[in-house]
Design a protein around this motif. Structure first.
Motif, short mmCIF file in Angstrom:
data_model
loop_
_atom_site.label_atom_id
_atom_site.label_comp_id
_atom_site.label_asym_id
_atom_site.label_seq_id
_atom_site.Cartn_x
_atom_site.Cartn_y
_atom_site.Cartn_z
N THR A 198 0.83 -1.21 0.00
CA THR A 198 0.00 0.00 0.00
C THR A 198 0.87 1.26 0.00
OG1 THR A 198 -0.12 0.13 2.41
CG2 THR A 198 -1.77 -1.24 1.29
N GLN A 199 0.25 2.37 -0.37
CA GLN A 199 0.95 3.64 -0.36
C GLN A 199 1.34 4.04 1.06
OE1 GLN A 199 1.97 5.35 -3.17
NE2 GLN A 199 3.17 6.48 -1.64
N SER A 200 0.50 3.71 2.03
CA SER A 200 0.83 4.05 3.42
C SER A 200 2.07 3.30 3.89
CB SER A 200 -0.35 3.73 4.35
OG SER A 200 -0.65 2.35 4.34
N GLU A 201 2.24 2.06 3.43
CA GLU A 201 3.45 1.31 3.76
C GLU A 201 4.68 1.92 3.11
OE1 GLU A 201 1.66 -3.19 4.39
OE2 GLU A 201 1.80 -2.34 2.37
N VAL A 202 4.52 2.40 1.89
CA VAL A 202 5.63 3.06 1.19
C VAL A 202 6.00 4.36 1.92
CG1 VAL A 202 6.32 4.21 -0.94
CG2 VAL A 202 5.10 2.01 -1.02
N ASP A 203 5.00 5.13 2.35
CA ASP A 203 5.26 6.38 3.07
C ASP A 203 5.95 6.12 4.41
OD1 ASP A 203 4.09 7.80 1.01
OD2 ASP A 203 2.14 7.95 1.99
N ALA A 204 5.53 5.05 5.09
CA ALA A 204 6.16 4.70 6.37
C ALA A 204 7.62 4.33 6.17
CB ALA A 204 5.40 3.55 7.03
N TYR A 205 7.92 3.62 5.07
CA TYR A 205 9.31 3.27 4.81
C TYR A 205 10.13 4.50 4.44
CZ TYR A 205 13.57 1.57 2.80
OH TYR A 205 14.90 1.39 2.53
N ARG A 206 9.53 5.43 3.70
CA ARG A 206 10.25 6.67 3.38
C ARG A 206 10.68 7.38 4.66
NH1 ARG A 206 8.25 11.28 3.98
NH2 ARG A 206 6.08 10.56 3.83
N LEU A 207 9.79 7.44 5.65
CA LEU A 207 10.12 8.07 6.92
C LEU A 207 11.26 7.32 7.60
CD1 LEU A 207 8.98 10.43 8.71
CD2 LEU A 207 7.78 8.65 10.00
N LEU A 208 11.20 6.00 7.60
CA LEU A 208 12.27 5.19 8.19
C LEU A 208 13.59 5.41 7.47
CD1 LEU A 208 13.40 2.85 9.91
CD2 LEU A 208 12.42 1.27 8.24
N ARG A 209 13.53 5.44 6.15
CA ARG A 209 14.75 5.63 5.35
C ARG A 209 15.39 6.98 5.67
NH1 ARG A 209 12.91 6.63 -0.26
NH2 ARG A 209 12.63 8.69 0.69
N ASP A 210 14.58 8.04 5.73
CA ASP A 210 15.13 9.36 6.02
C ASP A 210 15.65 9.44 7.45
OD1 ASP A 210 14.52 10.10 3.46
OD2 ASP A 210 12.76 11.29 3.99
N ALA A 211 14.99 8.76 8.37
CA ALA A 211 15.48 8.74 9.75
C ALA A 211 16.83 8.06 9.82
CB ALA A 211 14.48 8.02 10.65
N ARG A 212 17.01 7.03 9.03
CA ARG A 212 18.31 6.36 9.02
C ARG A 212 19.40 7.27 8.46
NH1 ARG A 212 20.19 0.46 6.57
NH2 ARG A 212 22.42 0.88 6.81
N VAL A 213 19.06 8.00 7.40
CA VAL A 213 20.03 8.94 6.84
C VAL A 213 20.51 9.92 7.91
CG1 VAL A 213 20.30 10.86 5.22
CG2 VAL A 213 19.19 8.75 4.48
N VAL A 214 19.57 10.45 8.68
CA VAL A 214 19.89 11.43 9.71
C VAL A 214 20.75 10.81 10.80
CG1 VAL A 214 18.91 12.85 11.55
CG2 VAL A 214 17.88 12.88 9.28
N ILE A 215 20.33 9.65 11.31
CA ILE A 215 21.03 9.03 12.44
C ILE A 215 22.42 8.55 12.04
CG2 ILE A 215 20.95 7.15 14.11
CD1 ILE A 215 17.89 7.37 14.03
N VAL A 216 22.53 7.91 10.86
CA VAL A 216 23.83 7.41 10.41
C VAL A 216 24.82 8.56 10.21
CG1 VAL A 216 25.03 6.30 8.49
CG2 VAL A 216 22.96 5.26 9.44
#
Length: 407
Positions: free
Chosen positions: A210-228
């Motif tokens: 679903t699109q909501s699952e894709v949006d949730a992963y985008r948030l996770l991906r960007d959070a990883r960029v920030v933390i790493v």
């Protein structure tokens, strides 16, 4: 010549007398054979589906005058025949013809029944031949951060099957799917047995991203960029980080560093042992993780650890652990009432650095009756007696989120 004809006529008359015949006629011409041809009533395969190398039995029913039953393959080659053993029931003959099949697929055969004059009738029969390896069955697909994790019956080790993903139009998206990230859409997955030359496959299994699952992963991906960006790389090693080691792209500390390397050992014992053999760290992995609660690495141990962290198994475990940890941080934030995406990522970075200080900052914002947004988290983090000391990190997190479009 007249004498010869008389002799032939006499011989024929004698034959008629001896045989009790009233007259003599020549054998039927080929064009007349259909009049004396026998009938092929039925052909049935038992079973209709077999595994390669197994035998199939054909039950053939013919007229009483049939003298032979033959089976030919698609190339016209004789594969089996029966000339005796038929059972006579109510004026019909029941034949059994057995043969094995050595190739997989839908195999067609021509069954021919005949008598002493001609092959009288024929029928085609198709037999399904399956591979003798267990058939894979996709029983479930679990989505995790837009990756599809399949459960395949008969094949708990997914390395033994090839997973083919197709979109709704039937186009192959991944010929050999390895848990790559998927876009929103509907897919089917089919499992093929890798070591089966005949390509035994499961039925397609449909699932949706679903699109909501894709949006949730985008948030996770960007959070990883920030933390790493704040923590390091796959091979980062801090031998003494507040009285214990920190390692990897998320800076796993003390007992969590132990958990990370222990997971690598479980995933690939050979690689981990080859790097850590001769070091006390290998024995420590078989003990409780508290043994690394105050573990400080020597310079030689730090070098050994960097070598291990550069391996493929390390990167695989770090990627999976990072997604799992950051997903949990985001859930914690949502459960505490944070809805703004930028604030959620900022909170996740605070939590990765210090869960205790992240809670302090959130509670301070709430006590002052302020909104749980990105600007307030940043302002209150700079005022925190501990997190305020990390001005560079706080500003880097805030500015990165602004650049990524979070407000």
């Amino acid at each position: 010549m007249k004498r010869s004809k008389r002799m032939i006529a006499a011989a024929l008359f004698l034959a008629m007398v001896l045989c009790g015949a009233q007259s003599v006629s020549a054998a039927p011409a080929y064009s007349e054979l259909s009049a004396v041809a026998d009938t092929l009533y039925a052909v049935k395969a038992e079973p209709g589906t077999i595994h390669v190398g197994d035998s199939v039995q054909l039950q053939v029913v013919t007229g009483r005058s049939t003298t032979h039953v033959q089976v030919y393959d698609q190339n016209g080659s004789l594969v089996a025949q029966a000339t005796d053993g038929a059972v006579d029931k109510s004026g019909r003959l029941y034949w059994t013809v057995s043969f094995s099949i050595s190739q997989v697929g839908e195999k067609s055969f021509q069954v021919v029944a005949g008598n002493r004059y001609v092959d009288s009738a024929n029928r085609e029969i198709t037999i399904s031949v399956l591979s003798n390896v267990p058939k894979p069955v996709v029983t479930a697909v679990e989505l995790k951060n837009t990756s599809a994790y399949c459960t395949v019956e008969n094949y708990p080790d997914l390395a033994k099957v090839r997973l083919e993903l197709r979109d709704t139009a039937g186009n192959v998206v991944y010929e050999d799917y390895q848990n790559e990230k998927l876009e929103a859409g509907t897919y089917t997955v089919t499992a093929y047995v890798r070591d089966d030359p005949y390509g035994t496959a499961s039925e397609p299994y449909a699932f949706q991203v679903t699109q909501s699952e894709v949006d949730a992963y985008r948030l996770l991906r960007d959070a990883r960029v920030v933390i790493v960006a704040n923590e390091g790389t796959y091979t980062t090693v801090i031998p003494d980080d507040n009285n214990a080691l920190s390692i990897g792209c998320l800076g796993w500390h003390a007992t969590r560093a132990h958990d990370l390397v222990k997971n690598m050992l479980v995933q690939d014992p050979k690689t981990v042992e080859s790097h850590l053999t001769g070091s006390s760290m290998l024995d420590e992995l078989h003990q409780t993780n508290y043994i690394w609660n105050n573990r400080i690495l020597t310079s030689s141990e730090a070098s050994i650890m960097r070598g291990l962290l550069a391996t493929d198994v390390s990167k695989t475990v770090q990627d999976a652990t990072a997604e799992e940890d950051i997903s949990a941080y985001l859930v914690y934030g949502r459960n505490r009432g944070i809805t703004e995406e930028g604030a959620l990522i900022y909170y996740a970075d605070l939590y990765n650095q210090s869960p205790k200080r992240a809670r302090e900052i959130l509670e301070a914002i709430q006590e002052d009756g302020k909104a749980l947004n990105l600007d307030n988290f940043h302002a209150y983090a700079l005022e925190n007696p501990v997190m305020g000391k990390y001005t560079y990190r706080r500003n880097l997190t805030y500015n990165t989120l602004k650049k990524l479009g979070y407000v």
